[in-house]
Structures are given as C-alpha cells and as structure tokens.
Design a protein around this motif. Sequence first.
Motif, PDB file in Angstrom:
ATOM      1  N   ARG A  23       3.776   1.173  -3.010  1.00 44.24           N
ATOM      2  CA  ARG A  23       3.465   1.291  -1.542  1.00 44.24           C
ATOM      3  C   ARG A  23       2.196   0.958  -1.218  1.00 44.24           C
ATOM      4  O   ARG A  23       1.906   0.546  -0.149  1.00 44.24           O
ATOM      5  N   ALA A  24       1.110   1.259  -1.925  1.00 45.90           N
ATOM      6  CA  ALA A  24      -0.293   1.181  -1.877  1.00 45.90           C
ATOM      7  C   ALA A  24      -0.461  -0.542  -1.870  1.00 45.90           C
ATOM      8  O   ALA A  24      -1.164  -0.813  -0.971  1.00 45.90           O
ATOM      9  N   LYS A  25       0.354  -1.258  -2.738  1.00 47.50           N
ATOM     10  CA  LYS A  25       0.170  -2.653  -2.855  1.00 47.50           C
ATOM     11  C   LYS A  25       0.464  -3.098  -1.513  1.00 47.50           C
ATOM     12  O   LYS A  25      -0.136  -4.016  -0.907  1.00 47.50           O
ATOM     13  N   VAL A  69       4.681 -11.684  -1.662  1.00 46.17           N
ATOM     14  CA  VAL A  69       4.909 -12.268  -0.104  1.00 46.17           C
ATOM     15  C   VAL A  69       6.222 -12.737   0.050  1.00 46.17           C
ATOM     16  O   VAL A  69       7.027 -12.173   0.991  1.00 46.17           O
ATOM     17  N   ALA A  70       6.788 -13.534  -0.688  1.00 43.70           N
ATOM     18  CA  ALA A  70       8.262 -13.882  -0.740  1.00 43.70           C
ATOM     19  C   ALA A  70       9.453 -12.901  -0.733  1.00 43.70           C
ATOM     20  O   ALA A  70      10.169 -12.698   0.102  1.00 43.70           O
ATOM     21  N   ALA A  71       8.935 -12.059  -1.738  1.00 45.80           N
ATOM     22  CA  ALA A  71       9.745 -10.848  -1.890  1.00 45.80           C
ATOM     23  C   ALA A  71       9.775  -9.812  -0.721  1.00 45.80           C
ATOM     24  O   ALA A  71      10.839  -9.294  -0.384  1.00 45.80           O
ATOM     25  N   LEU A  72       8.938  -9.665  -0.213  1.00 48.24           N
ATOM     26  CA  LEU A  72       8.554  -8.835   1.039  1.00 48.24           C
ATOM     27  C   LEU A  72       9.469  -9.415   2.074  1.00 48.24           C
ATOM     28  O   LEU A  72       9.987  -8.822   2.856  1.00 48.24           O
ATOM     29  N   MET A  73       9.085 -10.698   2.392  1.00 49.78           N
ATOM     30  CA  MET A  73       9.671 -11.471   3.484  1.00 49.78           C
ATOM     31  C   MET A  73      11.185 -11.254   3.436  1.00 49.78           C
ATOM     32  O   MET A  73      12.024 -11.210   4.448  1.00 49.78           O
ATOM     33  N   GLU A  74      11.718 -11.734   2.166  1.00 54.50           N
ATOM     34  CA  GLU A  74      13.250 -11.451   1.980  1.00 54.50           C
ATOM     35  C   GLU A  74      13.702  -9.941   2.253  1.00 54.50           C
ATOM     36  O   GLU A  74      14.849  -9.985   2.928  1.00 54.50           O
ATOM     37  N   VAL A  75      12.906  -9.139   2.098  1.00 52.57           N
ATOM     38  CA  VAL A  75      13.449  -7.624   2.371  1.00 52.57           C
ATOM     39  C   VAL A  75      13.386  -7.491   3.687  1.00 52.57           C
ATOM     40  O   VAL A  75      14.469  -6.875   4.529  1.00 52.57           O
ATOM     41  N   TYR A  76      12.717  -8.127   4.377  1.00 52.60           N
ATOM     42  CA  TYR A  76      12.455  -8.123   5.852  1.00 52.60           C
ATOM     43  C   TYR A  76      13.430  -9.112   6.525  1.00 52.60           C
ATOM     44  O   TYR A  76      13.608  -8.954   7.887  1.00 52.60           O
ATOM     45  N   LEU A  90       6.814   1.133   5.065  1.00 50.80           N
ATOM     46  CA  LEU A  90       5.933   0.791   3.834  1.00 50.80           C
ATOM     47  C   LEU A  90       6.761   1.256   2.424  1.00 50.80           C
ATOM     48  O   LEU A  90       6.899   0.266   1.683  1.00 50.80           O
ATOM     49  N   ALA A  91       7.105   2.468   2.452  1.00 55.62           N
ATOM     50  CA  ALA A  91       7.562   2.951   1.450  1.00 55.62           C
ATOM     51  C   ALA A  91       9.179   2.293   1.015  1.00 55.62           C
ATOM     52  O   ALA A  91       9.415   1.978  -0.239  1.00 55.62           O
ATOM     53  N   LYS A 126       7.667  -4.630  10.536  1.00 54.26           N
ATOM     54  CA  LYS A 126       7.941  -3.698  11.937  1.00 54.26           C
ATOM     55  C   LYS A 126       9.200  -4.343  12.549  1.00 54.26           C
ATOM     56  O   LYS A 126       9.814  -3.512  12.978  1.00 54.26           O
ATOM     57  N   LEU A 127       9.155  -5.528  12.723  1.00 52.10           N
ATOM     58  CA  LEU A 127      10.351  -6.195  13.249  1.00 52.10           C
ATOM     59  C   LEU A 127      11.561  -5.667  12.544  1.00 52.10           C
ATOM     60  O   LEU A 127      12.887  -5.519  13.499  1.00 52.10           O
TER      61      LEU A 127
END
Length: 283
Positions: free
Chosen positions: A42-44, A60-67, A31-32, A25-26
């Motif tokens: 997206r469901a995962k 988790v690391a992949a998502l955090m890097e996206v953010y 999600l998509a 959110k920050l």
Amino acid sequence: MSGMTRNDPSALRWLVGVELAHYRKLSGVTLAGAAAAAGITRAKVGHMETGRHQQFPDDVAALMEVYGADRKDVDRLASLAGSSTGRSWWAPWSHLLPDWFKTFVGLEGLAEAELCFEPMVLPGLLQTEEYAQAITEATGFVRRDHSERFVSFRVARAKRLTDDHPLELHAVIGEAALRLEVGSPEVRREQYAHLVDLAERPNITVQVLRPEDGPHAATTGHLVVLDFERAQSIAYAERLDGAVYVQDQDDVRTHKMGVDDLRSVALSAQQSLTLIRSLIDGG
C-alpha cells in the motif's frame, strides 16, 4: 516523443502519479485494494501516486490493469514511466528555484503546447535577458547575489521556444504588462522588438488584451494550461509564495474555456503585433 525534449525525471514521475491516482479514483478502488490486487504494498502505491519514488513500468501496468484502463492507456503510462530517468535540465539552477516552481518548469519542458495568460507582467518565456535582469532586481524575490544566475536560468528556459522540437506557445498578455515600466526605455524597446520577432515564429502566437476590449472569463488573473503528447493536460496558477496545480480534467477543461474566451476577446495576433510595433516607436 516529439514534444518531450527536455528531460525531467521528477516532473515525469509527477505526471505518472497524477494519472495513476486519476484512474484509481475513476475505478473506485482504494489504495489498499489496488495494492492487494496488483501485489504491491500500500505504501508503494501511495508513493507511486505522489511521484516521490521511481515508478517501474511493470508496476504501473499492473495497477492500470487493476483499474480497468484501456490497453492504449496502460501502454502509454507504462512507457511514460520508463522515460523517467536521468538528470533534470534545470539541475544547474536547482538551488535558486523553489520546489513548486521546479515542478512547473519540469512540466513545461516536457509539454507539447502551452496556453498562458499574463495580465500584469510579460511571460518569462518571452523576456529578453536585460528585461529579465531588470524585473528580477526590481521585485526583490531573488537575492541580489543570485540574480545573475536566475536570469541565466530564464534565458535557458526560453530556449524551449527555439529548440529542435519547440514548444507551441499561445500567450495572451494584458496591455498593462506591455506598458509596465521595467528597466530603461531602451530595455523596453528591445523587449518589444524581441516580442515581435518571437510572435513571427510559426510556433508562437501573441495576443494583447486591452481594457477597452471588455470583460472576459479569466478574472482571477494569471493562468497556464500545459498539454502533453502522452499525458493529460495540467492547469497551473502562481501565487506570491507558491502555486496551484489543477489536475482534475473537468477543471482543466474549464480553464481551457477561460483561455478560449480570452483569445476571442483580445486583439487578433496581427492587431497585437501592430500595437507592439507602435510601442517600439514610442506610441
């Protein structure tokens, strides 16, 4: 991690999920969008945020890097996700506990420090076995044939204060909680003596808040703030049939300010011990 001495995979997944949602959110990513950028469905991503399923450190690391999170936060959260395996410490009592409370005791077992305010009843962590038995039977929320098992759970939970890496507890207790007529006079005297013994431990601080001490910020009653070594703080408040978990860090800071105000209004720790000792003598 020194503060996380009681394993609870579901609570760890919940903490990781809260932080993943916070960082997404920050960053302003949907999600998509997160799913597409990290190569995850997206469901995962949604399930990872709710903590419903195991979160793998690489995901988790992949998502955090996206953010766009800092490397230290990427590593911290990925490491936390890698810890969420095994059996919850409260599993022997799982049939007795509502789901909302399982989450709380799981988080409490992982916490490094706890700030709590109990205006009307002594905190469960500080109760003797006999006091816990008496109050469990009096409230009627636990089936009579389950009360003994529930009390054994409370006793096991309280060991978090005396284990090898004990919880740092700062409890502000309303004077009404001390004077509540639970059990026999002997049960209450033993409870007061137990409070004194615990309050003399270096990891436990007890303060008593009296009506004559004046107004304070925590007018809504019971509240808890849990601090973790490798996760963001969580605030918590119980209701009759559930609980509210506060995850937004601005709101958590507001709760902490409320607790700080309580601590400034209440009797000092030493004055509180003097009051409790007077109750042992029938004062």
